[in-house]
Design a protein around this motif. Structure first.
Motif, PDB file in Angstrom:
ATOM      1  N   ASN A  52       0.635  -1.172   0.050  1.00  0.00           N
ATOM      2  CA  ASN A  52      -0.101   0.110   0.090  1.00  0.00           C
ATOM      3  C   ASN A  52       0.731   1.253  -0.046  1.00  0.00           C
ATOM      4  OD1 ASN A  52      -2.534  -1.073  -0.055  1.00  0.00           O
ATOM      5  ND2 ASN A  52      -2.693  -1.404   2.122  1.00  0.00           N
ATOM      6  N   VAL A 103       1.065   4.806  -2.519  1.00  0.00           N
ATOM      7  CA  VAL A 103       1.389   6.219  -2.448  1.00  0.00           C
ATOM      8  C   VAL A 103       2.656   6.833  -3.072  1.00  0.00           C
ATOM      9  CG1 VAL A 103       1.762   7.665  -0.491  1.00  0.00           C
ATOM     10  CG2 VAL A 103       0.052   6.019  -0.262  1.00  0.00           C
ATOM     11  N   ARG A 156       1.951   7.418  -6.785  1.00  0.00           N
ATOM     12  CA  ARG A 156       1.267   8.590  -7.091  1.00  0.00           C
ATOM     13  C   ARG A 156       2.173   9.870  -6.914  1.00  0.00           C
ATOM     14  NH1 ARG A 156      -3.324   6.752  -3.369  1.00  0.00           N
ATOM     15  NH2 ARG A 156      -2.781   7.749  -1.299  1.00  0.00           N
ATOM     16  N   THR A 214      -4.163  16.629 -11.526  1.00  0.00           N
ATOM     17  CA  THR A 214      -4.980  16.131 -10.541  1.00  0.00           C
ATOM     18  C   THR A 214      -5.557  14.644 -11.286  1.00  0.00           C
ATOM     19  OG1 THR A 214      -5.314  18.293  -9.683  1.00  0.00           O
ATOM     20  CG2 THR A 214      -7.064  16.292  -9.096  1.00  0.00           C
ATOM     21  N   THR A 229      -4.521  10.902 -10.099  1.00  0.00           N
ATOM     22  CA  THR A 229      -5.505  10.010  -9.968  1.00  0.00           C
ATOM     23  C   THR A 229      -5.823   8.730 -10.616  1.00  0.00           C
ATOM     24  OG1 THR A 229      -7.043  12.162  -9.306  1.00  0.00           O
ATOM     25  CG2 THR A 229      -8.416   9.957  -9.434  1.00  0.00           C
ATOM     26  N   GLU A 288      -5.578   4.807  -9.405  1.00  0.00           N
ATOM     27  CA  GLU A 288      -6.393   3.800  -9.516  1.00  0.00           C
ATOM     28  C   GLU A 288      -5.371   2.637 -10.196  1.00  0.00           C
ATOM     29  OE1 GLU A 288      -9.582   3.720  -8.762  1.00  0.00           O
ATOM     30  OE2 GLU A 288      -9.527   5.546  -8.300  1.00  0.00           O
ATOM     31  N   ARG A 308      -3.195   0.746  -7.681  1.00  0.00           N
ATOM     32  CA  ARG A 308      -3.928  -0.300  -6.787  1.00  0.00           C
ATOM     33  C   ARG A 308      -4.442  -1.303  -7.581  1.00  0.00           C
ATOM     34  NH1 ARG A 308      -7.653   3.102  -5.595  1.00  0.00           N
ATOM     35  NH2 ARG A 308      -6.670   4.035  -3.716  1.00  0.00           N
ATOM     36  N   ASP A 351      -1.186  12.176   2.588  1.00  0.00           N
ATOM     37  CA  ASP A 351      -1.761  11.420   1.532  1.00  0.00           C
ATOM     38  C   ASP A 351      -1.982   9.935   2.187  1.00  0.00           C
ATOM     39  OD1 ASP A 351      -2.036  10.219  -0.917  1.00  0.00           O
ATOM     40  OD2 ASP A 351      -0.087  10.923  -1.739  1.00  0.00           O
ATOM     41  N   LEU A 352      -3.158   9.621   2.140  1.00  0.00           N
ATOM     42  CA  LEU A 352      -3.477   8.470   2.808  1.00  0.00           C
ATOM     43  C   LEU A 352      -3.188   7.080   2.081  1.00  0.00           C
ATOM     44  CD1 LEU A 352      -6.980   9.335   4.333  1.00  0.00           C
ATOM     45  CD2 LEU A 352      -4.617   9.675   5.255  1.00  0.00           C
ATOM     46  N   GLU A 353      -2.539   6.085   2.534  1.00  0.00           N
ATOM     47  CA  GLU A 353      -2.689   4.680   2.215  1.00  0.00           C
ATOM     48  C   GLU A 353      -4.169   3.948   2.383  1.00  0.00           C
ATOM     49  OE1 GLU A 353      -0.550   1.491   4.117  1.00  0.00           O
ATOM     50  OE2 GLU A 353       0.853   2.907   4.499  1.00  0.00           O
ATOM     51  N   ASP A 354      -4.278   3.036   1.575  1.00  0.00           N
ATOM     52  CA  ASP A 354      -5.553   2.323   1.797  1.00  0.00           C
ATOM     53  C   ASP A 354      -5.865   1.901   2.990  1.00  0.00           C
ATOM     54  OD1 ASP A 354      -5.755   2.936  -1.198  1.00  0.00           O
ATOM     55  OD2 ASP A 354      -5.734   0.956  -1.602  1.00  0.00           O
ATOM     56  N   GLN A 355      -5.245   1.241   3.695  1.00  0.00           N
ATOM     57  CA  GLN A 355      -5.521   0.796   4.976  1.00  0.00           C
ATOM     58  C   GLN A 355      -5.741   1.842   5.837  1.00  0.00           C
ATOM     59  OE1 GLN A 355      -5.907  -2.524   5.561  1.00  0.00           O
ATOM     60  NE2 GLN A 355      -6.855  -1.699   7.720  1.00  0.00           N
ATOM     61  N   GLU A 375      -4.836  16.465  -2.473  1.00  0.00           N
ATOM     62  CA  GLU A 375      -4.622  16.819  -3.553  1.00  0.00           C
ATOM     63  C   GLU A 375      -5.355  15.996  -4.751  1.00  0.00           C
ATOM     64  OE1 GLU A 375      -0.293  17.000  -3.682  1.00  0.00           O
ATOM     65  OE2 GLU A 375      -0.393  19.217  -3.298  1.00  0.00           O
ATOM     66  N   ILE A 376      -5.575  14.780  -4.201  1.00  0.00           N
ATOM     67  CA  ILE A 376      -6.602  13.887  -4.944  1.00  0.00           C
ATOM     68  C   ILE A 376      -7.315  13.159  -4.190  1.00  0.00           C
ATOM     69  CG2 ILE A 376      -4.749  13.739  -6.759  1.00  0.00           C
ATOM     70  CD1 ILE A 376      -4.867  10.441  -6.039  1.00  0.00           C
ATOM     71  N   VAL A 377      -8.492  12.790  -4.824  1.00  0.00           N
ATOM     72  CA  VAL A 377      -9.442  11.767  -4.101  1.00  0.00           C
ATOM     73  C   VAL A 377      -9.853  10.723  -5.027  1.00  0.00           C
ATOM     74  CG1 VAL A 377     -11.802  11.401  -3.254  1.00  0.00           C
ATOM     75  CG2 VAL A 377     -10.686  13.407  -2.595  1.00  0.00           C
ATOM     76  N   ASP A 378      -9.257   9.581  -5.004  1.00  0.00           N
ATOM     77  CA  ASP A 378      -9.557   8.419  -6.050  1.00  0.00           C
ATOM     78  C   ASP A 378     -10.802   7.733  -5.749  1.00  0.00           C
ATOM     79  OD1 ASP A 378      -8.791   6.655  -4.031  1.00  0.00           O
ATOM     80  OD2 ASP A 378      -6.789   6.372  -4.942  1.00  0.00           O
ATOM     81  N   PHE A 407     -11.082   4.868  -4.189  1.00  0.00           N
ATOM     82  CA  PHE A 407     -10.982   4.289  -3.039  1.00  0.00           C
ATOM     83  C   PHE A 407     -11.467   5.230  -1.936  1.00  0.00           C
ATOM     84  CE2 PHE A 407      -9.106   2.093   0.601  1.00  0.00           C
ATOM     85  CZ  PHE A 407      -9.642   0.620   0.406  1.00  0.00           C
TER      86      PHE A 407
END
Lengths: 138, 125
Positions: free
Chosen positions: A17, A21, A24, A42, A46, A50, A53, B21-25, B54-57, B59
Protein backbone atom coordinates in the motif's frame (compact mmCIF):
# COMPACT_ATOMS: atom_id res chain seq x y z
CA UNK A 1 3.52 2.34 -31.31
CA UNK A 2 3.83 5.14 -28.78
CA UNK A 3 6.49 6.87 -30.87
CA UNK A 4 7.75 9.33 -28.32
CA UNK A 5 11.21 10.25 -27.03
CA UNK A 6 11.89 9.52 -23.40
CA UNK A 7 13.73 12.34 -21.62
CA UNK A 8 13.82 11.07 -18.07
CA UNK A 9 12.59 7.85 -16.51
CA UNK A 10 12.07 6.32 -13.09
CA UNK A 11 10.86 2.92 -11.87
CA UNK A 12 8.80 2.41 -8.71
CA UNK A 13 8.12 -1.14 -7.44
CA UNK A 14 4.50 -1.71 -6.42
CA UNK A 15 4.36 -4.40 -3.76
CA UNK A 16 2.54 -2.72 -0.84
CA UNK A 17 0.00 0.00 0.00
CA UNK A 18 2.95 2.33 0.72
CA UNK A 19 4.16 1.84 -2.83
CA UNK A 20 0.80 2.98 -4.23
CA UNK A 21 1.30 6.26 -2.34
CA UNK A 22 4.89 6.46 -3.62
CA UNK A 23 3.78 5.79 -7.21
CA UNK A 24 1.28 8.65 -7.18
CA UNK A 25 3.81 10.99 -5.57
CA UNK A 26 6.31 10.15 -8.33
CA UNK A 27 3.71 10.84 -11.01
CA UNK A 28 2.80 14.12 -9.30
CA UNK A 29 6.46 15.24 -9.35
CA UNK A 30 6.75 14.47 -13.07
CA UNK A 31 3.43 16.19 -13.82
CA UNK A 32 4.57 19.33 -11.99
CA UNK A 33 7.97 19.34 -13.71
CA UNK A 34 6.30 18.89 -17.08
CA UNK A 35 4.11 21.94 -16.40
CA UNK A 36 0.72 20.24 -16.63
CA UNK A 37 -2.17 22.42 -15.47
CA UNK A 38 -3.46 21.80 -11.95
CA UNK A 39 -6.56 20.03 -13.25
CA UNK A 40 -4.50 17.83 -15.59
CA UNK A 41 -2.04 17.03 -12.78
CA UNK A 42 -4.96 16.01 -10.58
CA UNK A 43 -6.49 13.85 -13.32
CA UNK A 44 -3.20 12.08 -14.09
CA UNK A 45 -2.28 11.44 -10.45
CA UNK A 46 -5.79 10.12 -9.78
CA UNK A 47 -5.53 7.77 -12.78
CA UNK A 48 -2.10 6.61 -11.55
CA UNK A 49 -3.54 5.91 -8.12
CA UNK A 50 -6.27 3.71 -9.61
CA UNK A 51 -3.83 1.84 -11.85
CA UNK A 52 -1.20 1.34 -9.15
CA UNK A 53 -3.86 -0.10 -6.87
CA UNK A 54 -4.98 -2.48 -9.64
CA UNK A 55 -1.37 -3.60 -10.12
CA UNK A 56 -1.17 -4.40 -6.40
CA UNK A 57 -4.63 -5.88 -5.79
CA UNK A 58 -5.40 -7.68 -9.05
CA UNK A 59 -1.89 -8.21 -10.44
CA UNK A 60 -0.38 -9.32 -7.15
CA UNK A 61 2.21 -6.54 -7.35
CA UNK A 62 4.47 -5.28 -10.09
CA UNK A 63 6.05 -1.98 -10.99
CA UNK A 64 5.41 1.43 -12.48
CA UNK A 65 7.71 3.21 -14.90
CA UNK A 66 7.14 6.96 -15.10
CA UNK A 67 8.76 9.13 -17.77
CA UNK A 68 8.88 12.65 -19.12
CA UNK A 69 8.25 12.28 -22.86
CA UNK A 70 8.23 14.39 -26.00
CA UNK A 71 6.39 13.83 -29.29
CA UNK A 72 5.98 16.19 -32.21
CA UNK A 73 7.04 19.17 -30.11
CA UNK A 74 4.68 18.37 -27.24
CA UNK A 75 5.77 17.36 -23.76
CA UNK A 76 3.92 14.98 -21.51
CA UNK A 77 4.08 12.41 -18.77
CA UNK A 78 3.93 8.72 -19.57
CA UNK A 79 3.37 6.00 -16.98
CA UNK A 80 3.38 2.23 -17.47
CA UNK A 81 1.95 -0.19 -14.89
CA UNK A 82 3.09 -3.79 -15.26
CA UNK A 83 2.36 -6.97 -13.36
CA UNK A 84 2.87 -10.69 -13.87
CA UNK A 85 -0.51 -11.56 -12.43
CA UNK A 86 -3.33 -13.70 -13.85
CA UNK A 87 -4.16 -11.21 -16.61
CA UNK A 88 -7.61 -9.92 -17.55
CA UNK A 89 -9.75 -12.54 -19.32
CA UNK A 90 -12.21 -10.09 -20.89
CA UNK A 91 -10.76 -6.65 -21.63
CA UNK A 92 -14.03 -5.11 -22.84
CA UNK A 93 -15.78 -6.20 -19.68
CA UNK A 94 -12.93 -4.92 -17.51
CA UNK A 95 -13.28 -1.50 -19.14
CA UNK A 96 -17.01 -1.32 -18.41
CA UNK A 97 -18.06 1.18 -15.72
CA UNK A 98 -19.21 -0.59 -12.59
CA UNK A 99 -17.83 -4.03 -13.44
CA UNK A 100 -15.44 -5.43 -10.87
CA UNK A 101 -13.87 -8.82 -10.22
CA UNK A 102 -12.91 -7.73 -6.73
CA UNK A 103 -14.57 -5.62 -4.08
CA UNK A 104 -14.05 -2.26 -5.76
CA UNK A 105 -16.44 0.14 -7.43
CA UNK A 106 -15.42 -0.97 -10.91
CA UNK A 107 -14.29 2.54 -11.83
CA UNK A 108 -10.52 2.03 -11.72
CA UNK A 109 -9.74 1.06 -15.31
CA UNK A 110 -12.67 2.74 -17.04
CA UNK A 111 -12.29 5.89 -14.96
CA UNK A 112 -8.52 6.04 -15.45
CA UNK A 113 -9.03 5.83 -19.22
CA UNK A 114 -11.27 8.90 -19.15
CA UNK A 115 -8.75 10.90 -17.12
CA UNK A 116 -5.79 10.58 -19.53
CA UNK A 117 -5.10 11.44 -23.19
CA UNK A 118 -3.58 8.13 -24.36
CA UNK A 119 -4.53 4.79 -22.87
CA UNK A 120 -3.24 1.38 -23.85
CA UNK A 121 -4.15 -1.90 -22.17
CA UNK A 122 -2.40 -5.15 -22.89
CA UNK A 123 -3.16 -8.33 -20.99
CA UNK A 124 -2.62 -12.02 -21.48
CA UNK A 125 -3.83 -14.86 -19.26
CA UNK A 126 -1.04 -16.15 -16.99
CA UNK A 127 1.44 -13.60 -18.39
CA UNK A 128 0.26 -10.40 -16.83
CA UNK A 129 -1.13 -6.97 -17.56
CA UNK A 130 0.42 -3.76 -18.82
CA UNK A 131 -1.42 -0.46 -18.82
CA UNK A 132 0.21 2.62 -20.39
CA UNK A 133 -1.14 6.12 -20.00
CA UNK A 134 0.02 9.54 -21.21
CA UNK A 135 -1.12 13.05 -20.39
CA UNK A 136 0.12 15.81 -22.71
CA UNK A 137 0.70 19.41 -21.79
CA UNK A 138 -1.90 21.65 -23.43
CA UNK B 1 1.04 -0.67 11.55
CA UNK B 2 -0.33 2.17 9.51
CA UNK B 3 -0.94 5.63 10.97
CA UNK B 4 -4.42 6.53 12.13
CA UNK B 5 -6.14 9.79 11.35
CA UNK B 6 -7.08 11.65 14.58
CA UNK B 7 -10.76 12.28 15.26
CA UNK B 8 -11.50 15.40 17.32
CA UNK B 9 -14.73 16.08 19.19
CA UNK B 10 -16.18 19.56 19.38
CA UNK B 11 -19.52 19.53 21.20
CA UNK B 12 -21.91 17.37 19.18
CA UNK B 13 -19.60 17.15 16.18
CA UNK B 14 -16.70 14.84 15.30
CA UNK B 15 -14.07 16.56 13.20
CA UNK B 16 -11.57 14.80 10.95
CA UNK B 17 -8.99 16.77 9.02
CA UNK B 18 -7.07 14.65 6.55
CA UNK B 19 -3.60 16.15 6.29
CA UNK B 20 -1.54 13.44 4.60
CA UNK B 21 -1.62 11.33 1.45
CA UNK B 22 -3.47 8.29 2.83
CA UNK B 23 -2.67 4.70 2.12
CA UNK B 24 -5.65 2.39 1.67
CA UNK B 25 -5.47 0.69 5.06
CA UNK B 26 -5.52 4.08 6.82
CA UNK B 27 -8.63 5.00 4.82
CA UNK B 28 -10.42 1.80 5.94
CA UNK B 29 -9.33 2.32 9.56
CA UNK B 30 -10.76 5.84 9.52
CA UNK B 31 -14.13 4.58 8.31
CA UNK B 32 -14.28 2.03 11.16
CA UNK B 33 -12.96 4.44 13.80
CA UNK B 34 -15.58 7.04 12.87
CA UNK B 35 -18.46 4.56 13.20
CA UNK B 36 -17.22 3.56 16.65
CA UNK B 37 -16.70 7.15 17.81
CA UNK B 38 -20.18 8.20 16.63
CA UNK B 39 -21.76 5.55 18.84
CA UNK B 40 -19.37 6.07 21.77
CA UNK B 41 -19.90 9.85 21.85
CA UNK B 42 -23.47 10.10 20.57
CA UNK B 43 -22.29 12.73 18.13
CA UNK B 44 -24.94 14.11 15.79
CA UNK B 45 -22.57 15.24 13.08
CA UNK B 46 -19.30 14.42 11.36
CA UNK B 47 -17.18 16.88 9.41
CA UNK B 48 -14.46 15.51 7.14
CA UNK B 49 -12.07 18.22 6.01
CA UNK B 50 -10.29 17.34 2.76
CA UNK B 51 -8.79 20.77 2.08
CA UNK B 52 -5.27 19.30 2.09
CA UNK B 53 -6.08 16.41 -0.24
CA UNK B 54 -4.63 16.87 -3.72
CA UNK B 55 -6.48 13.89 -5.10
CA UNK B 56 -9.53 11.82 -4.17
CA UNK B 57 -9.53 8.53 -6.06
CA UNK B 58 -12.29 5.90 -6.15
CA UNK B 59 -11.02 4.31 -2.94
CA UNK B 60 -11.18 7.49 -0.86
CA UNK B 61 -14.39 8.48 -2.68
CA UNK B 62 -15.97 5.22 -1.65
CA UNK B 63 -14.89 5.76 1.96
CA UNK B 64 -16.57 9.19 1.96
CA UNK B 65 -19.80 7.72 0.54
CA UNK B 66 -19.71 4.77 2.96
CA UNK B 67 -19.03 7.00 5.95
CA UNK B 68 -21.97 9.23 5.03
CA UNK B 69 -24.25 6.18 4.77
CA UNK B 70 -22.95 4.51 7.94
CA UNK B 71 -23.20 7.69 10.02
CA UNK B 72 -26.77 8.27 8.80
CA UNK B 73 -27.70 4.81 10.08
CA UNK B 74 -26.11 5.74 13.39
CA UNK B 75 -28.17 8.95 13.60
CA UNK B 76 -25.38 11.32 12.59
CA UNK B 77 -25.01 13.50 9.51
CA UNK B 78 -21.71 13.73 7.60
CA UNK B 79 -20.50 16.80 5.73
CA UNK B 80 -17.36 16.78 3.57
CA UNK B 81 -15.71 20.20 3.45
CA UNK B 82 -12.91 21.86 1.50
CA UNK B 83 -12.95 19.92 -1.75
CA UNK B 84 -10.63 21.52 -4.31
CA UNK B 85 -12.11 22.42 -7.72
CA UNK B 86 -9.66 20.14 -9.56
CA UNK B 87 -10.66 17.27 -7.27
CA UNK B 88 -14.38 17.82 -7.99
CA UNK B 89 -13.74 17.91 -11.75
CA UNK B 90 -11.66 14.73 -11.59
CA UNK B 91 -14.14 12.83 -9.40
CA UNK B 92 -17.02 13.52 -11.77
CA UNK B 93 -14.95 12.47 -14.77
CA UNK B 94 -13.86 9.34 -12.91
CA UNK B 95 -17.55 8.50 -12.58
CA UNK B 96 -18.04 9.24 -8.89
CA UNK B 97 -20.37 12.15 -8.22
CA UNK B 98 -20.84 11.23 -4.52
CA UNK B 99 -24.61 11.75 -4.71
CA UNK B 100 -25.27 10.73 -1.10
CA UNK B 101 -22.55 12.91 0.40
CA UNK B 102 -23.33 16.41 1.68
CA UNK B 103 -20.61 18.96 1.06
CA UNK B 104 -19.79 22.50 2.12
CA UNK B 105 -17.06 24.72 0.75
CA UNK B 106 -15.50 25.55 4.11
CA UNK B 107 -15.31 24.19 7.64
CA UNK B 108 -17.39 27.14 8.91
CA UNK B 109 -20.15 26.45 6.41
CA UNK B 110 -20.05 22.73 7.19
CA UNK B 111 -20.45 23.35 10.91
CA UNK B 112 -23.26 25.85 10.24
CA UNK B 113 -25.04 23.24 8.11
CA UNK B 114 -24.91 20.69 10.93
CA UNK B 115 -26.06 23.27 13.47
CA UNK B 116 -29.07 24.16 11.31
CA UNK B 117 -29.89 20.44 11.02
CA UNK B 118 -29.69 19.99 14.76
CA UNK B 119 -31.94 22.95 15.44
CA UNK B 120 -34.47 21.69 12.91
CA UNK B 121 -34.41 18.25 14.48
CA UNK B 122 -34.90 19.40 18.04
CA UNK B 123 -37.65 21.85 16.99
CA UNK B 124 -39.77 18.96 15.73
CA UNK B 125 -42.57 17.91 18.11
Amino acid sequence: MTGHEVEQEETVPITSNDDVVRARQTVRTYAQQCGLSLVDQTKLVTAASELARNTLVYGGGGRMRCAAVRRAGRVGVHAVFEDRGPGIPDLDLALTDGWTSGGGLGLGLSGARRLVDDFDLHSEPATGTRVSVTKWKR
Amino acid sequence: MSDRVPILRIGQVLLVSIQIDLEDQTVLDLQDDLAERIVATGAGGVVIDITALEIVDSFVGRMLANTAAISRMLDAETVVVGMRPAVAITLVELGLSLGGVRTALTLDKGLALLERDRTARTARP
